[in-house]
Design a protein around this motif. Structure first.
Motif, short mmCIF file in Angstrom:
data_model
loop_
_atom_site.label_atom_id
_atom_site.label_comp_id
_atom_site.label_asym_id
_atom_site.label_seq_id
_atom_site.Cartn_x
_atom_site.Cartn_y
_atom_site.Cartn_z
N ARG A 1 4.39 15.20 -10.44
CA ARG A 1 5.42 15.57 -11.74
C ARG A 1 4.52 15.98 -12.90
NH1 ARG A 1 8.54 12.41 -8.67
NH2 ARG A 1 10.78 12.33 -9.04
N LEU A 2 3.25 15.66 -12.86
CA LEU A 2 2.40 16.05 -14.03
C LEU A 2 1.47 17.11 -13.79
CD1 LEU A 2 1.68 12.21 -15.51
CD2 LEU A 2 3.53 13.70 -15.92
N GLY A 3 1.39 17.35 -12.74
CA GLY A 3 0.68 18.57 -12.18
C GLY A 3 -0.80 18.17 -12.26
N MET A 4 -1.23 16.98 -11.66
CA MET A 4 -2.64 16.27 -11.55
C MET A 4 -3.46 17.07 -10.48
SD MET A 4 -2.37 12.20 -12.10
CE MET A 4 -1.72 11.67 -13.63
N SER A 5 -4.59 17.19 -10.74
CA SER A 5 -5.47 17.65 -9.67
C SER A 5 -6.14 16.49 -8.95
CB SER A 5 -6.69 18.40 -10.49
OG SER A 5 -7.45 17.52 -11.18
N TRP A 6 -6.68 16.87 -7.77
CA TRP A 6 -7.10 15.62 -6.96
C TRP A 6 -8.01 14.45 -7.64
CZ3 TRP A 6 -5.74 13.20 -2.82
CH2 TRP A 6 -4.71 13.70 -1.84
N PRO A 7 -8.89 14.99 -8.52
CA PRO A 7 -9.62 13.84 -9.27
C PRO A 7 -8.59 12.92 -10.00
CG PRO A 7 -10.53 16.07 -9.67
CD PRO A 7 -9.25 16.38 -8.96
N GLY A 8 -7.53 13.54 -10.60
CA GLY A 8 -6.55 12.61 -11.19
C GLY A 8 -5.81 11.70 -10.25
N ILE A 9 -5.72 12.20 -9.03
CA ILE A 9 -4.89 11.36 -7.97
C ILE A 9 -5.81 10.26 -7.57
CG2 ILE A 9 -4.33 11.42 -5.57
CD1 ILE A 9 -3.10 14.37 -6.13
N TYR B 1 0.93 -1.23 0.04
CA TYR B 1 -0.12 -0.06 0.01
C TYR B 1 0.84 1.25 0.04
CZ TYR B 1 -4.16 -3.27 1.08
OH TYR B 1 -4.64 -3.75 1.06
N GLY B 2 1.86 1.24 0.53
CA GLY B 2 2.93 2.51 0.90
C GLY B 2 3.36 2.69 -0.53
N ALA B 3 3.99 1.54 -0.89
CA ALA B 3 4.61 1.94 -2.41
C ALA B 3 3.89 2.54 -3.65
CB ALA B 3 5.27 0.44 -2.89
N PRO B 4 2.55 2.05 -3.62
CA PRO B 4 1.71 2.66 -4.68
C PRO B 4 1.20 4.20 -4.21
CG PRO B 4 0.66 0.37 -4.19
CD PRO B 4 1.86 0.78 -3.12
N ALA B 5 1.14 4.04 -2.98
CA ALA B 5 0.79 5.69 -2.49
C ALA B 5 1.83 6.53 -2.99
CB ALA B 5 0.61 5.53 -0.89
N LEU B 6 3.06 6.20 -2.58
CA LEU B 6 4.22 6.86 -3.09
C LEU B 6 4.23 7.28 -4.73
CD1 LEU B 6 7.04 5.68 -0.99
CD2 LEU B 6 6.30 8.14 -1.44
N LEU B 7 3.97 6.25 -5.48
CA LEU B 7 3.86 6.14 -6.74
C LEU B 7 2.86 7.08 -7.38
CD1 LEU B 7 4.56 2.28 -7.72
CD2 LEU B 7 6.37 4.24 -7.93
N ILE B 8 1.79 7.02 -6.92
CA ILE B 8 0.54 7.83 -7.21
C ILE B 8 0.83 9.27 -7.16
CG2 ILE B 8 -1.72 8.49 -6.63
CD1 ILE B 8 -2.26 5.54 -5.96
N ARG B 9 1.36 9.49 -5.81
CA ARG B 9 1.62 10.82 -5.33
C ARG B 9 2.80 11.39 -6.13
NH1 ARG B 9 5.59 14.46 -3.61
NH2 ARG B 9 4.60 16.35 -3.02
N GLU B 10 4.00 10.71 -6.48
CA GLU B 10 5.10 11.15 -7.27
C GLU B 10 4.63 11.41 -8.67
OE1 GLU B 10 8.45 12.13 -5.94
OE2 GLU B 10 7.01 12.07 -4.48
N THR B 11 3.77 10.51 -9.29
CA THR B 11 3.34 10.77 -10.79
C THR B 11 2.41 12.10 -10.47
OG1 THR B 11 3.12 8.32 -11.13
CG2 THR B 11 1.90 9.74 -12.56
N ALA B 12 1.56 12.12 -9.75
CA ALA B 12 0.50 13.30 -9.78
C ALA B 12 1.40 14.62 -9.88
CB ALA B 12 -0.46 13.33 -8.57
N ALA C 1 -7.22 9.65 -15.58
CA ALA C 1 -6.39 10.54 -14.35
C ALA C 1 -5.22 11.34 -15.13
CB ALA C 1 -5.41 9.68 -13.73
N LEU C 2 -4.69 10.54 -16.15
CA LEU C 2 -3.65 11.58 -17.00
C LEU C 2 -4.30 12.90 -17.56
CD1 LEU C 2 -1.77 8.70 -18.75
CD2 LEU C 2 -0.96 10.36 -16.91
N SER C 3 -5.64 12.79 -18.01
CA SER C 3 -6.37 14.00 -18.58
C SER C 3 -6.54 14.97 -17.43
CB SER C 3 -7.49 13.54 -19.07
OG SER C 3 -8.63 13.16 -18.16
N ARG C 4 -6.56 14.77 -16.11
CA ARG C 4 -6.92 15.65 -15.11
C ARG C 4 -5.65 16.45 -14.65
NH1 ARG C 4 -11.49 16.82 -16.32
NH2 ARG C 4 -11.65 17.66 -14.17
N ARG C 5 -5.25 17.30 -15.44
CA ARG C 5 -4.06 18.24 -15.13
C ARG C 5 -4.82 19.43 -14.66
NH1 ARG C 5 0.68 16.98 -18.15
NH2 ARG C 5 0.74 14.97 -18.71
N SER C 6 -4.04 20.19 -13.84
CA SER C 6 -4.54 21.38 -13.22
C SER C 6 -5.03 22.38 -14.21
CB SER C 6 -3.49 22.05 -12.23
OG SER C 6 -4.36 23.28 -11.84
N ARG C 7 -6.19 22.70 -14.44
CA ARG C 7 -6.62 23.76 -15.29
C ARG C 7 -7.13 25.16 -14.63
NH1 ARG C 7 -9.93 19.59 -19.22
NH2 ARG C 7 -8.15 18.35 -19.94
#
Length: 351
Positions: free
Chosen positions: A63-71, A50-61, A202-208
């Motif tokens: 780096r890509l400027g995702m909003s919380w819906p994307g996260i 669980y912790g490793a996916p949480a880190l991967l999700i957070r780091e991806t978001a 998720a990849l489409s949910r960049r901050s707008r």
């Protein structure tokens, strides 16, 4: 794992430990409830799971400027992967000989799909919110100045991915070895397709948010030099006002309790979807306020986590767990959830 700042490594380590606690320990449903040594040993598997996916999700978001819906979409994707492919509980009619499993599954069982709508919603939403979303929001809330920056470099990301794959392989191997019911190829394929769709969303949910650039408001309206229906803050145009963090936490607490106590019926599934939709709409609306900060997001997460910890008082642990140990466990996790919320709400800094 190397980072540019030791504080970032500390934040990553905190998320690595907090995510499995939110995912597995907070309700105290297993036979490890109230046993500190067993809980600590369990982190050797649950941390990577669980912790490793949480880190991967957070780091991806970040780096890509995702909003919380994307996260949350990425978190839901991991939830589908976990329940549909790794432990395959989504497609089980009698998982781990849990006595109340059939009671959860039967009322909303969809035979052609081989799953129950109630447990599917509970697993996917539970992972998206409590396993990943809540610990990410709380960990970031503890250090707002680092909340929008990456914490890990490439070696750290590779390590996190390797840890997750190793833990997932161990869980899947154990499931295939000890359980009689296994997901069919079509069910696994459907799960992977759902994962892919959630990742694409998720990849489409960049901050707008409308941004002021060179004196011009992009995606917003300026009339006579005045921004209408919004406030410029840090170059971003936002609307309205936000309630105090304590009110947001109360909302998260109520929503979490309502969701967790819904019956395992079709009416309960409909109500659960309504709770998710209403909470999502309210959060999106409030997040547009110039007064909304990461403290509010952390408060919302703390309220939801406290709700899940309160539910633990009503959970019957699997196996023989002493009554004193059970309730000590429940009290400790309620206190921990409240403490994390208070600490995050008192933090100051860039958000």
């Amino acid at each position: 794992m190397k980072t540019r700042d030791p504080r970032r490594l500390a934040m990553a380590a905190g998320l690595l430990a907090l995510a499995p606690m939110c995912a597995e320990y907070v309700t105290g449903y297993d036979d490890s409830t109230g046993d500190p040594l067993a809980l600590a040993a369990g982190l050797l598997i649950f941390g990577p799971l669980y912790g490793a996916p949480a880190l991967l999700i957070r780091e991806t978001a970040r780096r890509l400027g995702m909003s919380w819906p994307g996260i949350l979409a990425l978190a839901a994707a991991f939830g589908v992967l976990q329940a549909g492919v790794v432990d395959q509980s989504m497609f089980s009619e009698g998982y781990r000989d849990i006595p109340y499993w059939e009671e959860m599954v039967r009322p909303t069982y969809v035979a052609p799909l081989g799953l129950a709508a109630h447990t599917t919603l509970s697993f996917v939403a539970g992972h998206a919110v409590w396993s990943f979303g809540v610990p990410i929001a709380l960990t970031e809330g503890l250090n707002p100045r680092l909340s929008r920056t990456p914490w890990l470099r490439t070696p750290g990301l590779v390590t996190a991915a390797a840890l997750y794959l190793a833990a997932a392989a161990l869980v899947l191997r154990d499931h295939l070895r000890t359980e009689d019911e296994h997901a069919a190829a079509a069910q696994i394929g459907g799960s992977l397709a759902a994962v892919a769709l959630l990742v694409l969303f998720a990849l489409s949910r960049r901050s707008r948010d409308p941004v002021v650039r060179n004196g011009v408001v992009r995606n917003g309206v300026v009339r006579n030099g005045v921004v209408r229906n919004g406030v410029v803050r840090n170059g971003v145009v936002r609307d309205g006002a936000a309630p105090r963090p304590i009110a947001v936490a109360a909302g998260g607490l109520v929503a979490g309790l309502v969701f967790d106590f819904l019956p395992s019926t079709w009416a309960g599934v409909a109500a659960g979807l309504a709770v998710i939709a209403l909470c999502g709409a309210a959060a999106v609306r409030l997040a547009r306020s110039p007064e909304w900060t990461i403290r509010h997001a952390a408060a919302l997460a703390a309220g939801a986590l406290t709700a899940r910890a309160v539910v633990g008082f009503f959970a019957v642990p699997l196996g023989e767990v002493p009554t004193v140990a059970k309730y000590a466990h429940n009290v400790a996790f309620v206190a921990g959830a409240v403490l994390l919320g208070v600490l995050a709400a008192r933090r100051r800094g860039a958000a």
